[in-house]
Enzyme design. Sequence first.
Site, PDB file in Angstrom:
ATOM      1  CD  GLU A 127     -34.785  42.264  73.622  1.00 16.77           C
ATOM      2  OE1 GLU A 127     -34.629  42.908  74.685  1.00 16.77           O
ATOM      3  OE2 GLU A 127     -33.873  42.056  72.806  1.00 16.77           O
ATOM      4  CB  ALA A 130     -37.421  46.131  73.414  1.00 16.17           C
ATOM      5  CB  SER A 132     -44.084  50.986  71.492  1.00 14.18           C
ATOM      6  OG  SER A 132     -45.382  50.459  71.323  1.00 14.18           O
ATOM      7  N   GLY A 340     -76.028  39.018  64.415  1.00 11.23           N
ATOM      8  CA  GLY A 340     -76.757  38.946  65.685  1.00 11.23           C
ATOM      9  C   GLY A 340     -76.209  37.833  66.575  1.00 11.23           C
ATOM     10  CD  GLU A 364     -45.095  43.733  60.477  1.00 12.76           C
ATOM     11  OE1 GLU A 364     -45.445  42.693  61.084  1.00 12.76           O
ATOM     12  OE2 GLU A 364     -44.461  43.709  59.424  1.00 12.76           O
TER      13      GLU A 364
HETATM   14  N1  CAA Z   1     -36.389  54.096  58.000  1.00 10.85           N
HETATM   15  C1  CAA Z   1     -35.065  54.308  58.177  1.00 10.85           C
HETATM   16  N2  CAA Z   1     -34.558  54.980  59.233  1.00 10.85           N
HETATM   17  C2  CAA Z   1     -35.417  55.450  60.141  1.00 10.85           C
HETATM   18  C3  CAA Z   1     -36.822  55.262  60.018  1.00 10.85           C
HETATM   19  C4  CAA Z   1     -37.294  54.540  58.891  1.00 10.85           C
HETATM   20  N3  CAA Z   1     -38.594  54.300  58.727  1.00 10.85           N
HETATM   21  N4  CAA Z   1     -37.433  55.836  61.082  1.00 10.85           N
HETATM   22  C5  CAA Z   1     -36.452  56.381  61.846  1.00 10.85           C
HETATM   23  N5  CAA Z   1     -35.242  56.139  61.273  1.00 10.85           N
HETATM   24  C6  CAA Z   1     -33.920  56.533  61.788  1.00 10.85           C
HETATM   25  C7  CAA Z   1     -33.902  58.005  62.215  1.00 10.85           C
HETATM   26  O1  CAA Z   1     -33.594  58.833  61.137  1.00 10.85           O
HETATM   27  C8  CAA Z   1     -32.798  57.996  63.272  1.00 10.85           C
HETATM   28  O2  CAA Z   1     -31.561  57.961  62.631  1.00 10.85           O
HETATM   29  P1  CAA Z   1     -30.344  59.023  62.998  1.00 10.85           P
HETATM   30  O3  CAA Z   1     -29.941  58.701  64.370  1.00 10.85           O
HETATM   31  O4  CAA Z   1     -29.308  58.726  61.980  1.00 10.85           O
HETATM   32  O5  CAA Z   1     -30.964  60.370  62.873  1.00 10.85           O
HETATM   33  C9  CAA Z   1     -32.978  56.641  63.942  1.00 10.85           C
HETATM   34  O6  CAA Z   1     -33.641  55.792  62.986  1.00 10.85           O
HETATM   35  C10 CAA Z   1     -33.775  56.693  65.228  1.00 10.85           C
HETATM   36  O7  CAA Z   1     -35.057  57.216  64.908  1.00 10.85           O
HETATM   37  P2  CAA Z   1     -36.070  57.737  66.011  1.00 10.85           P
HETATM   38  O8  CAA Z   1     -35.390  58.743  66.877  1.00 10.85           O
HETATM   39  O9  CAA Z   1     -37.300  58.140  65.296  1.00 10.85           O
HETATM   40  O10 CAA Z   1     -36.315  56.426  66.876  1.00 10.85           O
HETATM   41  P3  CAA Z   1     -37.303  56.151  68.076  1.00 10.85           P
HETATM   42  O11 CAA Z   1     -36.542  55.434  69.122  1.00 10.85           O
HETATM   43  O12 CAA Z   1     -38.030  57.404  68.465  1.00 10.85           O
HETATM   44  O13 CAA Z   1     -38.313  55.052  67.481  1.00 10.85           O
HETATM   45  C11 CAA Z   1     -40.315  54.344  66.388  1.00 10.85           C
HETATM   46  C12 CAA Z   1     -39.073  55.230  66.372  1.00 10.85           C
HETATM   47  C13 CAA Z   1     -41.079  54.731  65.149  1.00 10.85           C
HETATM   48  C14 CAA Z   1     -41.172  54.581  67.602  1.00 10.85           C
HETATM   49  C15 CAA Z   1     -39.871  52.845  66.321  1.00 10.85           C
HETATM   50  O14 CAA Z   1     -39.251  52.470  67.516  1.00 10.85           O
HETATM   51  C16 CAA Z   1     -41.017  51.910  66.011  1.00 10.85           C
HETATM   52  O15 CAA Z   1     -41.417  51.764  64.871  1.00 10.85           O
HETATM   53  N6  CAA Z   1     -41.554  51.187  67.044  1.00 10.85           N
HETATM   54  C17 CAA Z   1     -42.535  50.147  66.824  1.00 10.85           C
HETATM   55  C18 CAA Z   1     -41.851  48.814  66.770  1.00 10.85           C
HETATM   56  C19 CAA Z   1     -42.622  47.811  65.953  1.00 10.85           C
HETATM   57  O16 CAA Z   1     -43.191  48.125  64.921  1.00 10.85           O
HETATM   58  N7  CAA Z   1     -42.565  46.569  66.407  1.00 10.85           N
HETATM   59  C20 CAA Z   1     -43.198  45.518  65.657  1.00 10.85           C
HETATM   60  C21 CAA Z   1     -42.573  44.211  66.004  1.00 10.85           C
HETATM   61  S1  CAA Z   1     -42.616  43.078  64.689  1.00 10.85           S
HETATM   62  C22 CAA Z   1     -44.172  42.481  64.647  1.00 10.85           C
HETATM   63  O17 CAA Z   1     -45.049  42.914  65.330  1.00 10.85           O
HETATM   64  C23 CAA Z   1     -44.364  41.434  63.627  1.00 10.85           C
HETATM   65  C24 CAA Z   1     -45.448  40.478  63.868  1.00 10.85           C
HETATM   66  O18 CAA Z   1     -45.665  39.974  64.934  1.00 10.85           O
HETATM   67  C25 CAA Z   1     -46.235  40.085  62.725  1.00 10.85           C
END
Ligand code: CAA
Length: 382
Positions: A127, A130, A132, A340, A364
């Site tokens: 979004e 929303a 990262s 080049g 991603e």
């Molecule tokens: N698998 C399962 N669970 C997971 C996990 C994983 N890989 N990583 C974290 N979790 C769980 C944690 O254990 C935690 O659970 P509990 O509350 O039960 O302990 C919960 O999820 C929250 O985890 P974090 O505190 O780590 O969460 P965060 O808010 O700090 O975010 C982040 C983690 C890695 C930064 C994540 O937000 C992220 O990956 N951000 C990037 C988003 C992204 O990749 N967007 C891509 C959009 S799609 C796209 O781009 C496609 C396209 O166009 C082709």
Amino acid sequence: MNFGLTEEQQMVKDQVTRFAETEIKPIAAELDKTHRHPQEICRKLGEMGVMGVAIPTEYGGAGMDIVTYVHAMIAISKACASCGVIVSVNNSLYGFPVNTFGTEEQKLKYLTPVASGKVEGCYALTEAGAGSDAGALACKAELKGDKFIVNGTKRFITNGNVAQYCVLAATTDASRGYKAVINLIVDLKNTPGFSTGKIEEKMGILASGTAELVFEDAEVPAANLLGKEGQGFKQMLMGLDCGRIGIGSQACGIGKAALEDALDYAKERVQFGKPISTFQAIQFKLADMATELDAAELLLLRAAWMEDNHLDYEKESAMAKMYASDVAMRAAIEGVQIFGGYGYCKEYPAERHMRDAKICQIYEGTNEIQRVVIARKLLSMR
Ligand code: CAA
């Protein structure tokens, strides 16, 4: 340790490579120029099982594994990066969550047409506020009777302009952060209150549509909830773990295309009375490109093998995506340098590879986020 492929994996790899070279590569420049969605390619890839490589055959897929998916993605992306991302989103971002968390009924109805390549799927997560911070969703889904009423706007949604079905990430209560995230399957062509917004004008992957999805009191059946409330954020991150293997493979394919084009050109281009391939300045570039791309492929195959063997592959998929996209970008830049002045012009595909490679460091999960994922895991293991 066995680096070889099974007979079936090799067969699919060869078949997809042949198709990519004969039917996709010749139209890649035209697709880039016209920004046309390659629907006919998607349908043919569907018939070959490539729109759902690791999806079971009973739900329209090929019933293969993620290692095969990596090889297919590299071959397709080497021919056309736009086709690569369309295939990746279909397989990983839509196919994975519906296959993993969907009920039998949901899979039969919503996975089969997508995995068999009859229609496209997409994943609507990002979004305006929303990216990262994927848990900070504002798109609201309110349960009213047997329906969720959805309000909000999604941005940068790959395949969003063409997809029939979407897995939509929304929140039931924004004040509860990631704990209130849910995933809903939405039939985009038959949901009153849904409309496609702006189609982005981008730097690269121009034949892959990137759209805004607008939900205004859109009604989605409650039966389309994936899994249970409270599981949505983990489902999303697990889907992204799988998706990062797809995007890393896309990047690796783009880098390999840059390398192969540069190899051919360096042997042809004569300066100072010799082909430029005889100069060490060019040879060293080619050697670095090839070595880094091979290392990226090995990282991708390790992550894929771990997923196939149900091991925790979160760190390994982040490493593979980050490294593959960084080395693809380097290879694409060096490719332009070897060409080049010609590399800067549209006469050759070198500049397209450079434009296409860049996004792999961004979507991603940016490569900065991949480093966060890797470091967190490393630190938690001590
Ligand atoms: N698998 C399962 N669970 C997971 C996990 C994983 N890989 N990583 C974290 N979790 C769980 C944690 O254990 C935690 O659970 P509990 O509350 O039960 O302990 C919960 O999820 C929250 O985890 P974090 O505190 O780590 O969460 P965060 O808010 O700090 O975010 C982040 C983690 C890695 C930064 C994540 O937000 C992220 O990956 N951000 C990037 C988003 C992204 O990749 N967007 C891509 C959009 S799609 C796209 O781009 C496609 C396209 O166009 C082709």
